[in-house]
Design an enzyme around this catalytic site. Structure first.
Site, PDB file in Angstrom:
ATOM      1  N   GLN A 110      51.113  32.045  -5.234  1.00  0.00           N
ATOM      2  CA  GLN A 110      52.269  32.074  -6.496  1.00  0.00           C
ATOM      3  C   GLN A 110      51.408  33.176  -7.548  1.00  0.00           C
ATOM      4  O   GLN A 110      52.211  33.925  -8.070  1.00  0.00           O
ATOM      5  CB  GLN A 110      52.699  30.970  -7.057  1.00  0.00           C
ATOM      6  N   LYS A 122      54.280  29.636 -13.632  1.00  0.00           N
ATOM      7  CA  LYS A 122      55.775  29.797 -13.117  1.00  0.00           C
ATOM      8  C   LYS A 122      55.569  29.563 -11.567  1.00  0.00           C
ATOM      9  O   LYS A 122      54.771  30.023 -11.039  1.00  0.00           O
ATOM     10  CB  LYS A 122      56.089  31.266 -13.487  1.00  0.00           C
ATOM     11  N   GLY A 169      63.088  26.099  -8.103  1.00  0.00           N
ATOM     12  CA  GLY A 169      63.345  25.256  -6.854  1.00  0.00           C
ATOM     13  C   GLY A 169      62.340  25.607  -5.562  1.00  0.00           C
ATOM     14  O   GLY A 169      61.721  26.822  -6.002  1.00  0.00           O
ATOM     15  N   ASP A 170      62.503  25.130  -4.632  1.00  0.00           N
ATOM     16  CA  ASP A 170      61.702  25.413  -3.645  1.00  0.00           C
ATOM     17  C   ASP A 170      62.408  24.646  -2.351  1.00  0.00           C
ATOM     18  O   ASP A 170      63.300  23.944  -2.496  1.00  0.00           O
ATOM     19  CB  ASP A 170      60.133  25.334  -3.617  1.00  0.00           C
ATOM     20  N   THR A 178      65.915  35.568  -3.459  1.00  0.00           N
ATOM     21  CA  THR A 178      64.487  35.425  -2.377  1.00  0.00           C
ATOM     22  C   THR A 178      64.959  36.252  -0.982  1.00  0.00           C
ATOM     23  O   THR A 178      64.332  37.200  -0.519  1.00  0.00           O
ATOM     24  CB  THR A 178      63.923  34.099  -2.395  1.00  0.00           C
ATOM     25  N   LYS A 197      52.633  25.801  -9.134  1.00  0.00           N
ATOM     26  CA  LYS A 197      53.513  25.073  -8.113  1.00  0.00           C
ATOM     27  C   LYS A 197      53.515  23.512  -8.348  1.00  0.00           C
ATOM     28  O   LYS A 197      52.729  23.072  -8.870  1.00  0.00           O
ATOM     29  CB  LYS A 197      53.144  25.421  -6.889  1.00  0.00           C
ATOM     30  N   ASN A 203      68.112  27.963   1.696  1.00  0.00           N
ATOM     31  CA  ASN A 203      68.733  29.100   0.521  1.00  0.00           C
ATOM     32  C   ASN A 203      68.012  30.416   1.042  1.00  0.00           C
ATOM     33  O   ASN A 203      68.730  31.141   1.146  1.00  0.00           O
ATOM     34  CB  ASN A 203      67.906  28.470  -0.531  1.00  0.00           C
ATOM     35  N   SER A 250      63.981  34.826 -11.270  1.00  0.00           N
ATOM     36  CA  SER A 250      63.609  33.895 -12.240  1.00  0.00           C
ATOM     37  C   SER A 250      63.242  34.188 -13.521  1.00  0.00           C
ATOM     38  O   SER A 250      63.583  33.924 -14.585  1.00  0.00           O
ATOM     39  CB  SER A 250      62.551  32.756 -11.714  1.00  0.00           C
TER      40      SER A 250
HETATM   41  P1  NDP Z   1      65.407  24.972   1.756  1.00  0.00           P
HETATM   42  O1  NDP Z   1      64.966  23.553   1.604  1.00  0.00           O
HETATM   43  O2  NDP Z   1      66.704  25.602   1.234  1.00  0.00           O
HETATM   44  O3  NDP Z   1      65.611  25.355   3.219  1.00  0.00           O
HETATM   45  C1  NDP Z   1      64.323  25.090   4.173  1.00  0.00           C
HETATM   46  C2  NDP Z   1      64.679  25.370   5.718  1.00  0.00           C
HETATM   47  O4  NDP Z   1      63.586  25.426   6.224  1.00  0.00           O
HETATM   48  C3  NDP Z   1      65.349  24.199   6.190  1.00  0.00           C
HETATM   49  O5  NDP Z   1      66.373  24.989   7.382  1.00  0.00           O
HETATM   50  C4  NDP Z   1      64.563  23.361   6.987  1.00  0.00           C
HETATM   51  O6  NDP Z   1      65.116  22.664   7.973  1.00  0.00           O
HETATM   52  C5  NDP Z   1      63.653  24.239   7.361  1.00  0.00           C
HETATM   53  N1  NDP Z   1      61.994  23.717   7.122  1.00  0.00           N
HETATM   54  C6  NDP Z   1      61.451  23.008   6.240  1.00  0.00           C
HETATM   55  N2  NDP Z   1      60.347  22.525   6.545  1.00  0.00           N
HETATM   56  C7  NDP Z   1      60.329  22.598   7.821  1.00  0.00           C
HETATM   57  C8  NDP Z   1      59.401  21.997   8.568  1.00  0.00           C
HETATM   58  N3  NDP Z   1      58.422  21.522   8.564  1.00  0.00           N
HETATM   59  N4  NDP Z   1      59.579  22.350  10.084  1.00  0.00           N
HETATM   60  C9  NDP Z   1      60.707  23.168  10.416  1.00  0.00           C
HETATM   61  N5  NDP Z   1      61.800  23.486   9.514  1.00  0.00           N
HETATM   62  C10 NDP Z   1      61.675  23.419   8.154  1.00  0.00           C
HETATM   63  O7  NDP Z   1      63.934  25.983   1.246  1.00  0.00           O
HETATM   64  P2  NDP Z   1      64.055  27.334   1.057  1.00  0.00           P
HETATM   65  O8  NDP Z   1      65.009  28.240   1.559  1.00  0.00           O
HETATM   66  O9  NDP Z   1      64.183  27.479  -0.853  1.00  0.00           O
HETATM   67  O10 NDP Z   1      62.547  27.533   1.087  1.00  0.00           O
HETATM   68  C11 NDP Z   1      62.139  28.048   2.628  1.00  0.00           C
HETATM   69  C12 NDP Z   1      60.729  28.855   2.412  1.00  0.00           C
HETATM   70  O11 NDP Z   1      60.806  29.805   1.563  1.00  0.00           O
HETATM   71  C13 NDP Z   1      59.418  28.082   1.891  1.00  0.00           C
HETATM   72  O12 NDP Z   1      58.436  28.334   2.481  1.00  0.00           O
HETATM   73  C14 NDP Z   1      59.423  28.353   0.369  1.00  0.00           C
HETATM   74  O13 NDP Z   1      58.302  28.164  -0.370  1.00  0.00           O
HETATM   75  C15 NDP Z   1      59.774  29.583   0.594  1.00  0.00           C
HETATM   76  N6  NDP Z   1      60.255  30.243  -1.005  1.00  0.00           N
HETATM   77  C16 NDP Z   1      61.390  29.843  -1.573  1.00  0.00           C
HETATM   78  C17 NDP Z   1      61.875  30.660  -2.795  1.00  0.00           C
HETATM   79  C18 NDP Z   1      62.936  30.146  -3.394  1.00  0.00           C
HETATM   80  O14 NDP Z   1      63.633  31.029  -4.161  1.00  0.00           O
HETATM   81  N7  NDP Z   1      63.833  29.072  -2.718  1.00  0.00           N
HETATM   82  C19 NDP Z   1      61.198  31.742  -3.077  1.00  0.00           C
HETATM   83  C20 NDP Z   1      60.015  32.186  -2.399  1.00  0.00           C
HETATM   84  C21 NDP Z   1      59.487  31.569  -1.346  1.00  0.00           C
HETATM   85  P3  NDP Z   1      65.527  21.100   7.667  1.00  0.00           P
HETATM   86  O15 NDP Z   1      66.805  21.109   6.769  1.00  0.00           O
HETATM   87  O16 NDP Z   1      65.610  20.556   9.061  1.00  0.00           O
HETATM   88  O17 NDP Z   1      64.225  20.427   7.041  1.00  0.00           O
END
Ligand code: NDP
Length: 441
Positions: free
Chosen positions: A108, A87, A162-163, A207, A123, A238, A373
């Site tokens: 994870q 997962k 998602g991620d 999250t 993943k 997100n 999830s």
């Molecule tokens: P989203 O795609 O919804 O948002 C990601 C955000 O982070 C955007 O604002 C993006 O900016 C910014 N970002 C991504 N990559 C970079 C980078 N290299 N440099 C600067 N800014 C960056 O993703 P999530 O919110 O879903 O995920 C965010 C983090 O949380 C990740 O590390 C993910 O692994 C972790 N996570 C997510 C979960 C989930 O349920 N979604 C669960 C657990 C952990 P821009 O739009 O400009 O790229």
């Protein structure tokens, strides 16, 4: 002994920097466990834990709106299924490579164990860049991606979610293609689905909400709460948006957030309705939010420059380094909770820990997403659908349980208040017990 083991892992996985970093952080925490139970090293248990059960790499051809063909690379790393089916989310971002997916799958495995739910770790993702692509292009990419991946999935085998770059739109296209190819309405094969077609209430929020519950629990151990505190968040996706929403519900003021182009500051508090409209609906840049809200936009700056009591890195790995940590400490930060996976560098963590800042590592603090999830899978298995309130109450209980587990485990090993050690050791103990019970596989 641990160093030798780590050397072997470096040698077997050359060039995978993020994977090495994630493995070392866990191994370093496990010293006290091996001191009490040296047989764990003899049984190569740790080597097995660091070697994914299966790694799948595949070609993803797709055509853009002008008819031009592109080829991306798809990945799914099925890391460990001792506790349940694999997962973990899918990430679509140009930086994706095997090492990044392996680090995420490794983390994870422990995170999922901490939730107390029957889920293993995995993943996946692709180096596809969704930015600027039309809905039709995203759909064609997702269909091509699933046309290969589907054969490895199943509600009892491997369940993606998602991620970064994969939200409800992408999960919809992926689910549609899975259903079409398999001729099965198998809701439990993907999570993060739309609520109309098998998704769970509160999954989108989970999250970020869970992160803030965990952070509030850490503050409580020092007789503090979030009320009146300034919160700075990185990212505006997100996790970041719903972390700000829950922080506000608990009396804090989210004053700054970022994306990869810069950050916005708004002392009176970020306007979350407008931010959702700009980032989630219109998929526009943060500068657009600043133009409409009147907030100050700092192009290319580091959001950690903004003074705050609570910092929540919610964007990506290694985005809060030593200099950022020094700045945060100087400005009086009290708690840092990781919404992203491994967002703080090892030297950044050291600065925060040395300054006695409460520090919640991602594998514990952001586990609310995967926990919800698993609640979605429970609802799918029983053909049921729970209310938002019921689901959120379960999420809150799970986050409080994870906090308690990390806290007491750290104390048990003589590291009170060290949530990194607590999370790594507690997660390891759970996975290790299941692996030993199931024999050499
Ligand atoms: P989203 O795609 O919804 O948002 C990601 C955000 O982070 C955007 O604002 C993006 O900016 C910014 N970002 C991504 N990559 C970079 C980078 N290299 N440099 C600067 N800014 C960056 O993703 P999530 O919110 O879903 O995920 C965010 C983090 O949380 C990740 O590390 C993910 O692994 C972790 N996570 C997510 C979960 C989930 O349920 N979604 C669960 C657990 C952990 P821009 O739009 O400009 O790229």
């Amino acid at each position: 002994m641990i160093e030798k083991l780590y050397d072997r892992i470096l040698h077997r996985n050359p060039g995978e920097r993020e994977f090495h970093q994630a493995v070392w952080e866990v191994l370093e925490s496990l010293g006290p466990v091996f001191a009490r139970r040296p047989e764990l090293l003899d049984e190569s248990l740790v080597e097995r834990l660091c070697e994914p059960e299966r790694q799948i790499i595949f070609r993803v051809p797709w055509s853009d709106d002008s008819g031009r063909t592109h080829v991306n690379r798809g990945f799914r790393v099925e890391f460990n299924s001792a506790l349940g089916p694999y997962k973990g989310g899918l990430r679509f971002h140009p930086s994706v490579n095997l090492g990044i997916i392996k680090f995420l799958g490794f983390e994870q495995t422990f995170k999922n164990a901490l939730t107390g739910m029957p889920i293993g770790g995995g993943k996946g993702g692709s180096d596809f860049d969704p930015k600027g692509r039309s809905d039709a292009e995203i759909m064609r990419f997702c269909q091509s991606f699933m046309t290969e991946l589907y054969r490895h999935l199943g509600e009892y085998t491997d369940i993606p979610a998602g991620d970064i770059g994969v939200g409800s739109r992408e999960i919809g296209y992926l689910f549609g293609q899975y259903r079409r190819i398999t001729n099965r309405w198998e809701a439990g094969v993907l999570t993060g689905k739309g609520v109309l077609w098998g998704g769970s209430q509160a999954r989108a929020e989970a999250t970020g909400y869970g992160l803030v519950v965990f952070t509030a629990e850490m503050l409580k151990t020092r007789g503090e709460d979030l009320d009146g505190k300034r919160v700075v968040v990185s990212g505006s996706g997100n996790v970041a948006i719903y972390a700000m929403e829950k922080a506000r519900q608990l009396g804090a003021t989210p004053i700054a957030c970022s994306d990869s182009s810069g950050y916005v500051v708004e002392e009176k508090g970020i306007d979350l309705d407008l931010l959702k409209q700009v980032k989630l609906t219109e998929r526009a840049r943060l500068s657009e939010y600043a133009e409409r809200s009147g907030a100050r936009f700092v192009s290319g700056g580091r959001v950690w420059e903004v003074p705050c009591e609570v910092a929540l890195p919610c964007a990506t790995q290694n985005e809060l380094d030593e200099d950022d940590a020094v700045r945060l400490v100087r400005n009086g930060v009290q708690a840092v909770g990781e919404g992203a996976n491994m967002p703080t560098t090892p030297s950044g963590i050291k600065v925060l820990r040395d300054a006695d800042v409460l520090f919640g590592p991602g594998k514990a603090a952001n586990a609310g997403g995967v926990a919800t999830s698993a609640l979605e899978m429970q609802q799918n298995a029983s053909r049921d659908s729970w209310s938002f309130e019921h689901t959120e109450a379960r999420l809150t209980e799970i986050m409080q349980h994870i906090h308690g587990l990390c806290h007491t485990t750290a104390e048990r090993y003589g590291r009170p208040g060290d949530y990194v050690a607590g999370a790594n050791i507690a997660g390891f103990e759970l996975v290790e017990e299941a692996m030993v019970a199931q024999g050499l596989i």
